[in-house]
Write a protein that holds these residues in place. Structure first.
Motif, PDB file in Angstrom:
ATOM      1  N   VAL A  75      -7.326   9.062  48.490  1.00  0.00           N
ATOM      2  CA  VAL A  75      -8.721   8.749  48.137  1.00  0.00           C
ATOM      3  C   VAL A  75      -8.959   8.963  46.643  1.00  0.00           C
ATOM      4  O   VAL A  75      -9.590   8.149  45.978  1.00  0.00           O
ATOM      5  CB  VAL A  75      -9.707   9.594  48.959  1.00  0.00           C
ATOM      6  N   PHE A  76      -8.470  10.065  46.126  1.00  0.00           N
ATOM      7  CA  PHE A  76      -8.630  10.359  44.694  1.00  0.00           C
ATOM      8  C   PHE A  76      -7.246  10.521  44.055  1.00  0.00           C
ATOM      9  O   PHE A  76      -6.838  11.643  43.720  1.00  0.00           O
ATOM     10  CB  PHE A  76      -9.448  11.648  44.497  1.00  0.00           C
TER      11      PHE A  76
ATOM     12  N   PHE B  62      -9.585  14.544  50.526  1.00  0.00           N
ATOM     13  CA  PHE B  62     -10.378  14.307  49.317  1.00  0.00           C
ATOM     14  C   PHE B  62      -9.839  15.224  48.217  1.00  0.00           C
ATOM     15  O   PHE B  62      -8.677  15.125  47.876  1.00  0.00           O
ATOM     16  CB  PHE B  62     -11.873  14.467  49.634  1.00  0.00           C
TER      17      PHE B  62
ATOM     18  N   PHE C   5     -12.942   9.093  58.337  1.00  0.00           N
ATOM     19  CA  PHE C   5     -11.780   9.965  58.141  1.00  0.00           C
ATOM     20  C   PHE C   5     -11.639  11.068  59.188  1.00  0.00           C
ATOM     21  O   PHE C   5     -10.706  11.855  59.122  1.00  0.00           O
ATOM     22  CB  PHE C   5     -11.887  10.639  56.764  1.00  0.00           C
TER      23      PHE C   5
ATOM     24  N   ILE D 109     -17.297   3.456  54.126  1.00  0.00           N
ATOM     25  CA  ILE D 109     -17.126   2.481  53.041  1.00  0.00           C
ATOM     26  C   ILE D 109     -15.720   1.914  53.217  1.00  0.00           C
ATOM     27  O   ILE D 109     -14.764   2.366  52.592  1.00  0.00           O
ATOM     28  CB  ILE D 109     -17.313   3.148  51.658  1.00  0.00           C
TER      29      ILE D 109
ATOM     30  N   ASP E  39     -21.646   6.970  44.334  1.00  0.00           N
ATOM     31  CA  ASP E  39     -20.205   6.740  44.347  1.00  0.00           C
ATOM     32  C   ASP E  39     -19.833   5.513  43.516  1.00  0.00           C
ATOM     33  O   ASP E  39     -20.688   4.800  43.012  1.00  0.00           O
ATOM     34  CB  ASP E  39     -19.717   6.583  45.789  1.00  0.00           C
ATOM     35  N   ASP E  40     -18.542   5.297  43.466  1.00  0.00           N
ATOM     36  CA  ASP E  40     -17.979   4.164  42.749  1.00  0.00           C
ATOM     37  C   ASP E  40     -18.181   2.864  43.546  1.00  0.00           C
ATOM     38  O   ASP E  40     -18.550   2.885  44.709  1.00  0.00           O
ATOM     39  CB  ASP E  40     -16.481   4.436  42.595  1.00  0.00           C
TER      40      ASP E  40
ATOM     41  N   PHE F 162     -12.260   3.868  38.190  1.00  0.00           N
ATOM     42  CA  PHE F 162     -12.242   5.148  38.884  1.00  0.00           C
ATOM     43  C   PHE F 162     -11.118   5.105  39.914  1.00  0.00           C
ATOM     44  O   PHE F 162     -10.884   4.072  40.552  1.00  0.00           O
ATOM     45  CB  PHE F 162     -13.584   5.369  39.591  1.00  0.00           C
TER      46      PHE F 162
ATOM     47  N   ARG G 278     -11.239   1.525  41.509  1.00  0.00           N
ATOM     48  CA  ARG G 278     -12.634   1.249  41.822  1.00  0.00           C
ATOM     49  C   ARG G 278     -13.418   1.343  40.512  1.00  0.00           C
ATOM     50  O   ARG G 278     -12.822   1.563  39.460  1.00  0.00           O
ATOM     51  CB  ARG G 278     -13.102   2.231  42.905  1.00  0.00           C
TER      52      ARG G 278
ATOM     53  N   ARG H 115     -17.317   9.467  38.195  1.00  0.00           N
ATOM     54  CA  ARG H 115     -18.514   9.045  38.936  1.00  0.00           C
ATOM     55  C   ARG H 115     -19.763   9.721  38.360  1.00  0.00           C
ATOM     56  O   ARG H 115     -20.879   9.243  38.559  1.00  0.00           O
ATOM     57  CB  ARG H 115     -18.380   9.392  40.428  1.00  0.00           C
TER      58      ARG H 115
HETATM   59  C1  GLC Z   1     -14.835   7.653  50.450  1.00  0.00           C
HETATM   60  C2  GLC Z   1     -15.076   6.197  50.490  1.00  0.00           C
HETATM   61  C3  GLC Z   1     -14.711   5.588  49.187  1.00  0.00           C
HETATM   62  C4  GLC Z   1     -15.541   6.278  48.166  1.00  0.00           C
HETATM   63  C5  GLC Z   1     -15.138   7.721  48.137  1.00  0.00           C
HETATM   64  C6  GLC Z   1     -15.837   8.514  47.117  1.00  0.00           C
HETATM   65  O1  GLC Z   1     -13.490   7.837  50.424  1.00  0.00           O
HETATM   66  O2  GLC Z   1     -14.371   5.603  51.533  1.00  0.00           O
HETATM   67  O3  GLC Z   1     -14.938   4.216  49.124  1.00  0.00           O
HETATM   68  O4  GLC Z   1     -15.379   5.669  46.947  1.00  0.00           O
HETATM   69  O5  GLC Z   1     -15.380   8.295  49.353  1.00  0.00           O
HETATM   70  O6  GLC Z   1     -15.442   8.109  45.902  1.00  0.00           O
END
Ligand code: GLC
Ligand code: GLC
Length: 649
Positions: A224-225, A247, A287, A327, A395-396, A438, A448, A519
């Motif tokens: 995710v990151f 995360f 998730f 998302i 968020d992005d 991002f 993103r 972000r």
């Molecule tokens: C979640 C979403 C993702 C969003 C992120 C926060 O993972 O699925 O699209 O950008 O959270 O950045």
């Protein structure tokens, strides 16, 4: 089927709690009886094989009873009003804003002072970004919760929150809060105990002695990151074990294989419900269930958990609607509204992340084809559910729509996405947008986009260049983007700052708890000095604010806009023009948006394809009437212009 043992269990819990089943609690009891079998079956789909399944099921039943007992008379009255209205949340009279209390106005007391600001704008629904305790240096904007019941001191106290809710309710405003279901902070009491070696609490999370399972999971789990927190596992020195952290490293994933975790979190959900929350935003539900060999996203069990929550909430705290923050790919998002026998019985709301991203696609390309290619998915939204429609949030922006949609529009998906990323990060020659990439992942090539509405629309660049024409264009783009999302159907969710044209805020770079996450550039600290300019006719703040509030006001007076799954996309006679028709009974509204930087021509025939052929159209935006012309004549729409046309006699 009638299950004697099950109903006995419910009756016992009810008797012990003193619920008055033939008197004032009769409706609760009726709802419970109606849903018991479903609750049991959903629960058993998850936990049938768990050795303590029965024990925790019994606790679940007791929690439902307790939640009803603890629900205040005022909240019950509001439940009754909402039930009577039926689908209260589909209304065109609701307009929302999402904000960080501290960055917006300091604290909860300050927010109470600002309620009149929302009146001026027309906002009557607030999403307050996470308020519960979270370690300041490792908080992910509050999405790493260390205590689900304690309001972080910097915002105020739980009593202040309750007072705010009461004031809002008195003003007929609505409140949305988050439940961060997928993970806790590594400072949460459960995590602290787990780290010290307490096996019971290690079972609340995913703990591993060595890398073998983490390595196996990592093979199929997307990151995710990838920049700030690569991989999905973190080594815990103190316990000499690995823990799953999808995360950030400080956000430990909760293990829903353990029914005790479910029951604890359901209790927290009821706690929020009984604060008077109108819509509960379930953070990151995609998730919540993990399975080796999969992406660990959108698994069937994640949906079972949401359905189980929905059934319990419907019994005990029925006025609270659920928003699933998924998302994900368009088709997957739709599944959060429920499928099969649970169609429209899972989440009441989902974010319309596809429309959001596609609006940005249209703005960059000036072309509506990809947007149209996505519609056959999006229009499947079941009746009775709704979208959160938005242009920006905290968020992005992920370009998460499918490749085939881009291909159908005649583009190469890889090149097309590359263009969009370059356009919005400002790298593309001629782009006025000022955002940033991002979560770039060099391995997959994914990235993103961060950036505020105004900066992505070119306002920051225009201001730097002191270019009045470019400022005007940027303001038009901002209004176009807002308008397009406001009328699509769903609950419009503004992001604070956007109503006054805030550009990126780079102060986050000075803060070590934030600088690793861009972000924050689009999460501004509000200056109320600057916001005073909303009253200065002709200022940017004034133009953006007054256009936004006018859009809200127009929306509010047109019931045809409420989300009755009543949206039809107009034939794309001109690729630059996005046009959709909203209908309800005899009412019609054509919403027409020019995504081109040039004037666009639209044949009048476009308005004759849907039943009656109107002689005139009244534009609610410019408040003027058009005579509908010959098919070979055209409605001329100015660059980035909008029209909200109602057939008139
Ligand atoms: C979640 C979403 C993702 C969003 C992120 C926060 O993972 O699925 O699209 O950008 O959270 O950045
Ligand atoms: C959601 C939130 C995002 C957060 C993530 C982890 O996607 O919107 O801000 O980083 O969940 O909780």
């Amino acid at each position: 089927m009638y299950n004697y043992g099950l109903h006995q269990q419910v009756n016992e819990a009810i008797q012990q709690a003193g619920t008055d089943i033939s008197g004032e609690d009769n409706l609760f009891y009726t709802r419970f009886m109606a849903n018991t079998a479903n609750i049991f079956s959903l629960y058993m789909q998850l936990y049938e094989h768990h050795p303590e399944a029965e024990k925790y099921f019994n606790q679940l039943i007791r929690l439902v009873v307790k939640a009803d007992r603890e629900r205040s008379a005022l909240h019950k009255q509001r439940d009754a009003e909402k039930i009577k209205k039926g689908h209260w949340f589909l209304s065109n009279e609701l307009t929302a804003m999402s904000l960080y209390v501290d960055r917006f106005c300091g604290d909860l007391d300050g927010l109470e002072q600002k309620l009149s600001y929302f009146d001026e704008l027309g906002v009557n629904f607030l999403h307050l970004m996470p308020l519960f305790e979270s370690p300041p240096e490792a908080s992910d904007g509050g999405y790493a919760v260390s205590d689900f019941r304690k309001v972080a001191a910097r915002f105020g106290t739980l009593d202040r929150l309750k007072a705010l809710q009461a004031s809002m309710q008195q003003k007929d405003m609505y409140l949305m809060l988050d439940i961060v279901l997928n993970h806790t902070s590594d400072q949460h009491e459960w995590a602290v105990k787990a780290r010290k070696g307490d096996k019971e609490y290690q079972d609340y999370y995913y703990f591993y002695n060595d890398r073998s399972l983490p390595d196996a999971y990592d093979k199929t789990m997307p990151e995710v990151f990838p920049e700030a927190a690569p991989g999905s596992f973190t080594y815990i020195e103190e316990s000499k074990k690995w823990v799953m952290t999808v995360f950030h490293t400080y956000q430990w994933d909760l293990n829903y294989n353990n029914p005790r975790v479910f029951v604890e979190m359901l209790d927290n959900i009821f706690f929020y419900a009984n604060l008077g929350v109108d819509v509960l935003r379930i953070d990151a539900p995609a998730f919540i269930w993990k399975q080796l060999g999969t992406t660990c996203q959108n698994l069937p069990q994640a949906h079972t958990i949401l359905r189980l929550i929905k059934q319990c909430v419907e019994v005990a705290t029925p006025g609270m609607a659920l928003l699933g923050e998924a998302i994900v790919a368009p088709k997957e998002i739709l599944n959060y509204f429920g499928t099969g026998e649970y169609l429209a019985k899972e989440c009441d709301f989902a974010y319309n992340a596809t429309h959001m991203a596609l609006q940005w696609d249209m703005l960059a390309t000036g072309d509506t084809k990809v947007m149209l290619a996505a519609q056959h998915e999006l229009l499947k939204k079941p009746y009775g559910t709704s979208w959160i429609t938005y242009t920006r949030c905290h968020d992005d922006i992920g370009l998460g729509y499918d490749d085939y949609m881009i291909q159908q529009a005649g583009y190469n998906p890889y090149e097309h996405r590359r263009f969009l990323k370059e356009y919005y990060s400002g790298e593309f020659n001629g782009s006025t947008a000022k955002g940033a990439l991002f979560a770039s992942n060099p391995r997959t090539g994914d990235a993103r986009i961060s950036g505020s509405l105004a900066s992505l629309c070119g306002l920051e660049t225009a201001l730097e260049q002191n270019d009045d024409a470019a400022i005007n264009t940027a303001v038009q783009k901002i209004i176009l983007m807002q308008a397009h999302s406001f009328f699509l159907g769903g609950l419009p969710m503004l992001f604070y700052g956007d109503e006054a044209g805030y550009t990126n805020d780079y102060s986050y770079l000075q803060d070590s708890g934030k600088s690793y996450d861009n972000r924050w550039m689009h999460r501004p600290v509000i200056s109320w000095e600057k916001n005073k300019r909303i009253y200065e006719t002709g200022s940017i703040e004034n133009r953006v604010f007054s256009a936004t509030s006018r859009l809200i006001a127009v929306r509010r007076k047109l019931p045809v806009v409420k989300d009755m799954s009543n949206l039809i996309w107009m034939t794309p006679h001109n690729d630059h023009v996005a046009g959709y028709l909203r209908t309800e009974g005899d009412q019609k509204l054509y919403c027409v948006f020019n995504f081109s930087n040039k004037a666009s021509y639209l044949t009048w025939y476009a308005f004759k394809e849907h039943g009656d052929k109107p002689a005139r159209l009244f534009d609610h935006w410019e408040e003027k009437t058009y005579e509908v012309g010959d098919d070979r004549q055209h409605l001329i729409i100015p660059p980035y212009g909008i029209l909200l046309l109602e057939p008139a006699s």
